[in-house]
Motif scaffolding. Sequence first.
Motif, mmCIF file in Angstrom:
data_model
loop_
_atom_site.group_PDB
_atom_site.id
_atom_site.type_symbol
_atom_site.label_atom_id
_atom_site.label_comp_id
_atom_site.label_asym_id
_atom_site.label_seq_id
_atom_site.Cartn_x
_atom_site.Cartn_y
_atom_site.Cartn_z
ATOM 1 N N MET A 1 0.846 -1.195 0.000
ATOM 2 C CA MET A 1 0.000 0.000 0.000
ATOM 3 C C MET A 1 0.882 1.246 0.000
ATOM 4 O O MET A 1 1.624 1.492 0.934
ATOM 5 N N ARG A 2 0.826 1.996 -1.085
ATOM 6 C CA ARG A 2 1.626 3.218 -1.197
ATOM 7 C C ARG A 2 1.088 4.278 -0.245
ATOM 8 O O ARG A 2 -0.106 4.461 -0.085
ATOM 9 N N LYS A 3 2.010 4.998 0.385
ATOM 10 C CA LYS A 3 1.605 6.037 1.332
ATOM 11 C C LYS A 3 1.972 7.408 0.766
ATOM 12 O O LYS A 3 2.936 7.552 0.018
ATOM 13 N N ASN A 4 1.173 8.428 1.129
ATOM 14 C CA ASN A 4 1.477 9.780 0.685
ATOM 15 C C ASN A 4 2.832 10.213 1.213
ATOM 16 O O ASN A 4 3.175 9.958 2.363
ATOM 17 N N MET A 5 3.596 10.880 0.351
ATOM 18 C CA MET A 5 4.934 11.303 0.746
ATOM 19 C C MET A 5 4.885 12.442 1.757
ATOM 20 O O MET A 5 4.099 13.383 1.607
ATOM 21 N N PHE A 83 10.129 -2.736 4.329
ATOM 22 C CA PHE A 83 9.827 -3.625 3.212
ATOM 23 C C PHE A 83 10.276 -2.997 1.895
ATOM 24 O O PHE A 83 10.948 -3.634 1.075
ATOM 25 N N ILE A 84 9.887 -1.741 1.687
ATOM 26 C CA ILE A 84 10.263 -1.030 0.459
ATOM 27 C C ILE A 84 11.790 -0.912 0.355
ATOM 28 O O ILE A 84 12.366 -1.099 -0.720
ATOM 29 N N ALA A 85 12.448 -0.620 1.482
ATOM 30 C CA ALA A 85 13.906 -0.478 1.483
ATOM 31 C C ALA A 85 14.575 -1.783 1.079
ATOM 32 O O ALA A 85 15.512 -1.787 0.258
ATOM 33 N N CYS A 197 16.347 4.126 -7.759
ATOM 34 C CA CYS A 197 15.849 3.280 -6.662
ATOM 35 C C CYS A 197 15.586 4.096 -5.404
ATOM 36 O O CYS A 197 14.596 3.854 -4.689
ATOM 37 N N LEU A 198 16.431 5.077 -5.127
ATOM 38 C CA LEU A 198 16.233 5.922 -3.955
ATOM 39 C C LEU A 198 14.973 6.775 -4.113
ATOM 40 O O LEU A 198 14.199 6.941 -3.161
ATOM 41 N N ALA A 199 14.767 7.306 -5.318
ATOM 42 C CA ALA A 199 13.555 8.091 -5.570
ATOM 43 C C ALA A 199 12.309 7.209 -5.448
ATOM 44 O O ALA A 199 11.297 7.612 -4.861
ATOM 45 N N ALA A 200 12.388 5.996 -5.989
ATOM 46 C CA ALA A 200 11.255 5.077 -5.907
ATOM 47 C C ALA A 200 10.960 4.688 -4.466
ATOM 48 O O ALA A 200 9.797 4.546 -4.069
ATOM 49 N N ALA A 201 12.009 4.523 -3.661
ATOM 50 C CA ALA A 201 11.821 4.179 -2.244
ATOM 51 C C ALA A 201 11.076 5.286 -1.513
ATOM 52 O O ALA A 201 10.179 5.022 -0.695
ATOM 53 N N VAL A 209 12.812 7.917 5.298
ATOM 54 C CA VAL A 209 13.567 6.891 6.030
ATOM 55 C C VAL A 209 14.003 5.760 5.108
ATOM 56 O O VAL A 209 15.130 5.273 5.199
ATOM 57 N N ALA A 210 13.123 5.323 4.198
ATOM 58 C CA ALA A 210 13.442 4.202 3.310
ATOM 59 C C ALA A 210 14.665 4.494 2.433
ATOM 60 O O ALA A 210 15.604 3.690 2.393
ATOM 61 N N PRO A 211 14.713 5.621 1.703
ATOM 62 C CA PRO A 211 15.917 5.888 0.915
ATOM 63 C C PRO A 211 17.167 6.120 1.766
ATOM 64 O O PRO A 211 18.272 5.782 1.338
#
Length: 227
Positions: A1-5, A83-85, A197-201, A209-211
Motif C-alpha cells: 500500500m503506497r503512502k502519501n509522501m 519492506f520497500i527499502a 531506486c532511492l527516488a522510488a523508495a 527513512v526508506a531511501p
Amino acid sequence: MRKNMIIPSREERIFGWIYAIIGVEILPYLINFLCSGLGFRLHGAYLNLVYFVLNFLIVALAFRRFWARTGKEILNRTLWSLFIAVVLFSVYLLVSQLLGRLILWLKPDFINVNDQSVAAIAGNYYIPTLICTVFLVPVTEECLHRGVIFGSLFKRNPVLAYAVSTIIFSVIHIHWQVGDPALIALSILQYIPAGLCLAAAYHLSGSIVAPILIHMAVNAIGMIALR
C-alpha cells in the motif's frame, strides 16, 4: 500500500533548492577560508569530515519541521518503509551488477572516479571516511535530493521528478572530478540505478527513512570493500 509522501514545507523546499545548488558548493570554500583565518590547515579527510558534519547540522536545523513530521509518522510507516527499502535495495544490487558488467565490457579498465577519490582518502583515514559516507552523507543527500528536489517536482510531473533528481544526484558525485570524458560519463552512469531506486523508495514508502536506509547500506558495502 503506497503512502502519501511526507515532503518538506514550501519554505524548507525553497531553502533546500538554494542550498543544494549554491550552499553545498560554497561551504567547502567557506571552511577553508575560516581555517586559514584561524591559522591552521586540515588534511583532506578531516576537511571532508568537518564539511559533512556542518552540512548535516545545517540540514538538520533547516529541515527540523520536516524531520519532526517524519518522526511522528515513523511508527505508522516502519514496516512498510523497511519492506520497500529491502525490495529496492535488492533491485539496486541486481541492476548495478548488470550495469557494472556492461561498463567493464565497454571499458575493461574502468574504475569509478569518485570511488577512486574515496579510496585514496579512506586508505589512511578510514574511520572519518566511514562516518561521513555511511552516517552523515545519506541523511543530508536524501533530504536534499529526494525530499526537496524529488518532492518539489513530483506533484507537477512524476517523470520529471525522477529524471531531475536522479541526474542531479548522479552528476553531483562526479562534478569535482577531471579527466577522460568517457570515464566521467561512465562514472555518472553508474549512479543512475541508485538515484532511481532511492527516488522510488521515497515515492512508494512515503517516508525519507526508506531511501536513507538504502543509501546507508549501499555506502556501507562500498566502505567494507575498501577495508
